[in-house]
Scaffold this active site. Structure first.
Site, short mmCIF file in Angstrom:
data_model
loop_
_atom_site.label_atom_id
_atom_site.label_comp_id
_atom_site.label_asym_id
_atom_site.label_seq_id
_atom_site.Cartn_x
_atom_site.Cartn_y
_atom_site.Cartn_z
N MET A 9 -33.91 30.27 -22.52
CA MET A 9 -32.93 29.61 -21.68
C MET A 9 -31.55 29.73 -22.32
O MET A 9 -30.57 30.08 -21.66
CB MET A 9 -33.31 28.15 -21.52
CG MET A 9 -32.68 27.47 -20.36
SD MET A 9 -33.58 25.97 -20.02
CE MET A 9 -32.94 24.95 -21.30
N GLN A 25 -30.60 31.81 -24.50
CA GLN A 25 -30.19 33.20 -24.50
C GLN A 25 -29.60 33.58 -23.16
O GLN A 25 -28.57 34.23 -23.08
CB GLN A 25 -31.40 34.09 -24.76
CG GLN A 25 -31.55 34.45 -26.21
CD GLN A 25 -32.84 35.18 -26.45
OE1 GLN A 25 -33.54 35.50 -25.49
NE2 GLN A 25 -33.15 35.44 -27.69
N HIS A 35 3.07 35.25 24.50
CA HIS A 35 2.82 33.82 24.57
C HIS A 35 3.56 33.09 23.44
O HIS A 35 4.33 32.16 23.68
CB HIS A 35 1.31 33.56 24.49
CG HIS A 35 0.93 32.12 24.52
ND1 HIS A 35 0.39 31.51 25.63
CD2 HIS A 35 1.02 31.15 23.58
CE1 HIS A 35 0.16 30.24 25.37
NE2 HIS A 35 0.53 29.99 24.12
N GLU A 36 3.33 33.56 22.23
CA GLU A 36 3.98 32.91 21.08
C GLU A 36 5.49 33.10 21.14
O GLU A 36 6.25 32.19 20.81
CB GLU A 36 3.42 33.44 19.76
CG GLU A 36 1.93 33.13 19.53
CD GLU A 36 1.59 31.66 19.68
OE1 GLU A 36 2.44 30.79 19.38
OE2 GLU A 36 0.47 31.37 20.14
N HIS A 48 7.02 30.46 23.32
CA HIS A 48 7.22 29.18 22.62
C HIS A 48 8.46 29.25 21.73
O HIS A 48 9.28 28.35 21.72
CB HIS A 48 6.02 28.90 21.70
CG HIS A 48 4.79 28.44 22.42
ND1 HIS A 48 4.77 27.36 23.27
CD2 HIS A 48 3.51 28.89 22.37
CE1 HIS A 48 3.54 27.19 23.73
NE2 HIS A 48 2.75 28.10 23.20
N ASP A 70 -2.02 24.06 25.40
CA ASP A 70 -0.62 23.71 25.65
C ASP A 70 -0.49 22.84 26.89
O ASP A 70 0.22 21.84 26.90
CB ASP A 70 0.22 24.97 25.89
CG ASP A 70 0.25 25.87 24.67
OD1 ASP A 70 -0.04 25.37 23.56
OD2 ASP A 70 0.55 27.06 24.84
#
Ligand code: ADP
Ligand code: MG
Ligand code: ZN
Length: 637
Positions: A143, A145, A436-437, A440, A512
């Site tokens: 373990m 090791q 779309h963006e 805005h 929106d």
């Protein structure tokens, strides 16, 4: 991967052999010492009754019966359950028999117990104890090791299943392409891990925990590894889902273990992947079975509070569901710093492709920028996958290099194979999103008193196709009616732009519209902003109803008023729509310009946006690679 697995099995196999060997040895001793097991006491007595016994000796203290059968020389052994019973059952019979057959008597001997035979009977137990000791020793050594070993994926028994990343191939920031902002935010942590004393001397406070938030495949794990690689610090990682497969109480102890190990090797990094698996809101589980998770989470909180800042341990966690995390995790002193790892933009995608094309040969007709252009919504993992699929295809076709047609086929495969909604947006969708963006953003820009646009992006984010973000310059406590009306105009900007340009509308604006209607209704019913209805609050006046929005709202007005409210709301929206339409028609040139810019670059920050509006931004929508990817290969060779 395969190799890795084989190695792991290889190291476990000898350990499995030990118990098998142990059992074999014990049974061997049992057999040789205690006689043939398959005979019952009844069988033995029958042997006597059938006159098959030639001679026997009974050890009175151990009950070991040694006997030989007539016509045989081998001594057999049997362990009698009760010496007294045996004596009663057998002795008188043997005496009678010997009297009747004086020429062939059964030879017998009853032996008083000796310490020697007692020791002998204890032998198997003694040997088992010694063997067990050896086994334990071997296991603990193995373990240790494995924990210290150079491999980066080892399983240790009993303790936390921790993957340590020392040696092996080191990941650095150079392997993480594109994510410049993320890297910059993490560089502070790297500096700290490199030299904690410098920060301690200045009394600077370094966060204990950093939460990487982002969709799967965007490189969160990669970033965490790169931080460790850059700082040359040990990287202890565990996945939240690992905790789920454990027995009660094990999760908490593994957490304890993880932190103990990290402290021992400080400065170090603990990486908890998929923290939402354990860090989900407590008490939100369904039915039983989440006790274990809660215990684990509690232990995690205890450990994070338990070490002082600047102890040299930094906990990085990753999740794609920050919304379901227990708020306790996000409190100061825990994961109080969040870094969002988003989808890469076109430049980022090109960089990522470059990183993964490093060890692949590409035909001259392959242009990485073109691939980047057509893969909006792809994550780093998708792009890696794409190149890999293309390489596989080329290999199957016996080609020396990956050509454009393999890339195209692989793209389809990745898109279809993963079935993610956000994947591969078509050119038409990209145009619609861009307009779309832009709608805005233009509405926001050309309305007096709106907050300046901070960023516009058409790189998908969560459920949204894109976003426009404006940052307020000052805190506002009172919002004027005129301002709210302007807000409505900007909210409708996306829908209006779609209608103007494509003479069609999409579902993309539904959020929106919902927000706009909600706001308009509040203006009428809550803030009393309607001229016709006057300054009266309609409804209970409670904005935040506990369960659901309208549940429990007491309607304190008539049907007639309700109708008037609806008319007022519709009026407000219609006016806002009209204003928005006029605005966008008036500034159609800017709308087109911004949309085209977004289609090419996918993102624009506030500064560039302002310049674009002023007409002072120098730019081209013809994006070209800084370096020709075709020669990239040669540079590296
Ligand atoms: P996450 O942890 O966010 O789900 P990973 O870090 O596991 O994502 O990323 C998966 C793989 O995708 C990485 O191993 C790497 O090959 C590739 N990858 C993701 N993001 C990037 C990036 N920014 N640069 C280079 N490769 C990346
Ligand atoms: Mg990951
Ligand atoms: Zn919108």
């Amino acid at each position: 991967m395969n190799n890795d697995k084989r190695k792991r099995i290889g190291s476990v196999l000898p350990l499995l052999l030990v118990p098998v060997l142990l059992i074999t040895v014990i049974t061997f001793f049992m057999n040789s010492n205690n006689g043939e097991k398959e005979l019952t006491y009844f069988d033995i007595v029958s042997l006597y009754r059938e006159d098959k016994i030639a001679s026997y000796e009974l050890n009175l203290s151990s009950g070991v019966l040694t006997y030989t059968l007539r016509g045989e020389k081998t001594e057999r052994k049997y362990n009698v359950p009760s010496v007294t019973l045996f004596y009663q059952d057998v002795h008188d019979y043997v005496m009678q028999y010997n009297e009747a057959h004086p020429d062939s008597p059964v030879l017998y001997n009853y032996k008083a117990g000796s310490s020697n035979s007692w020791l002998l009977s204890m032998l198997p137990i003694l040997i088992s104890i010694v063997l067990l000791g050896v086994l334990m020793f071997v296991m603990t050594r193995r373990m240790n090791q494995s924990i210290m070993s150079e491999s980066n994926r080892t399983i240790s028994f009993g303790k936390a299943r921790i993957r340590k990343n020392e040696g092996g191939k080191k990941v650095t920031f150079a392997d993480v392409a594109g994510a410049d902002e993320e890297k910059e935010e993490l560089s502070e942590i790297v500096e700290f891990l490199k030299d904690p004393s410098k920060y301690n001397a200045l009394g600077a406070r370094i966060p204990k925990g950093v939460l990487l938030v982002g969709p799967p495949g965007t490189g969160k794990t990669l970033l965490a590894k790169a931080v460790a690689g850059e700082a040359n610090a040990p990287f202890l990682s565990i996945s939240g889902s690992d905790f789920l497969e454990m027995y009660v109480g094990v999760g908490a102890s593994r957490v304890r273990d993880l932190f103990a190990q990290a402290k021992k090797s400080a400065p170090s990094i603990i990486f908890i992947d998929e923290i939402d698996a354990v860090g989900r809101h407590r008490g939100a589980g369904m039915g039983g079975g989440h006790d274990e998770r809660e215990q684990t989470l509690n232990q995690m909180l205890v450990e994070m509070d338990g070490f002082v800042e600047n102890e040299g341990v930094i906990v990085i966690a990753a999740t794609n569901r920050p919304d379901i995390l227990d708020p306790a995790l996000l409190r100061p002193g825990r994961f109080d710093r969040q870094i969002t790892v988003g989808y890469p933009d076109i430049k980022g995608r090109e960089e990522i492709l470059k990183v993964h094309a490093r060890n692949k040969s590409l035909a001259p007709d392959v242009n990485l920028l073109d691939i980047a252009r057509s893969t909006v919504g792809f994550t780093g993992a998708d792009l890696e996958n794409l190149l890999n699929e293309a390489a596989l295809l080329s290999a199957r076709r016996g080609l020396k290099a990956i050509t454009k047609s393999e890339i195209e086929e692989a793209t389809v495969k990745v898109v279809v194979g993963t079935e993610k909604r956000s994947h591969k947006i078509s050119e038409k969708d990209k145009r619609i999103t861009a307009y779309h963006e832009a709608g805005h953003a233009i509405a926001t820009h050309f309305l007096e008193g709106q907050d300046p646009v901070h960023q516009v992006s058409i790189v998908p984010r969560g459920m949204a196709g894109g976003f426009t973000m404006s940052l307020p310059l000052e805190d506002k406590t009172h919002i004027a009616k005129s301002h709210m009306e302007d807000d409505l105009v900007t909210l409708l900007g996306g829908r209006v732009a779609e209608k103007l340009v494509f003479d069609d509308i999409t579902t993309g604006a539904s959020n929106d519209i919902e927000r706009a209607s909600d706001m308009a209704r509040k203006m009428v019913t809550k803030y009393g902003m309607s001229d016709n209805l006057g300054p009266i609050t309609f409804g209970s006046g409670h904005d935040e109803v506990f369960l659901g929005k309208d549940y429990g709202t007491v309607r304190n007005y008539s049907e007639e008023i309700a109708k008037d409210i609806d008319i007022e709301v519709k009026d407000i929206i219609t006016k806002a729509y009209q204003r928005c339409e006029n605005l966008l028609i008036e500034h159609r040139d800017k709308l087109d310009e911004l949309a085209e810019y977004l289609i090419a670059h996918e993102k624009i920050d506030g500064e560039d946006f302002a310049k674009l509006m002023d007409g002072t931004l120098e730019y081209t929508n013809e994006i070209v690679s800084e370096r020709n990817p075709g020669t990239e290969e040669a540079d590296h060779a």
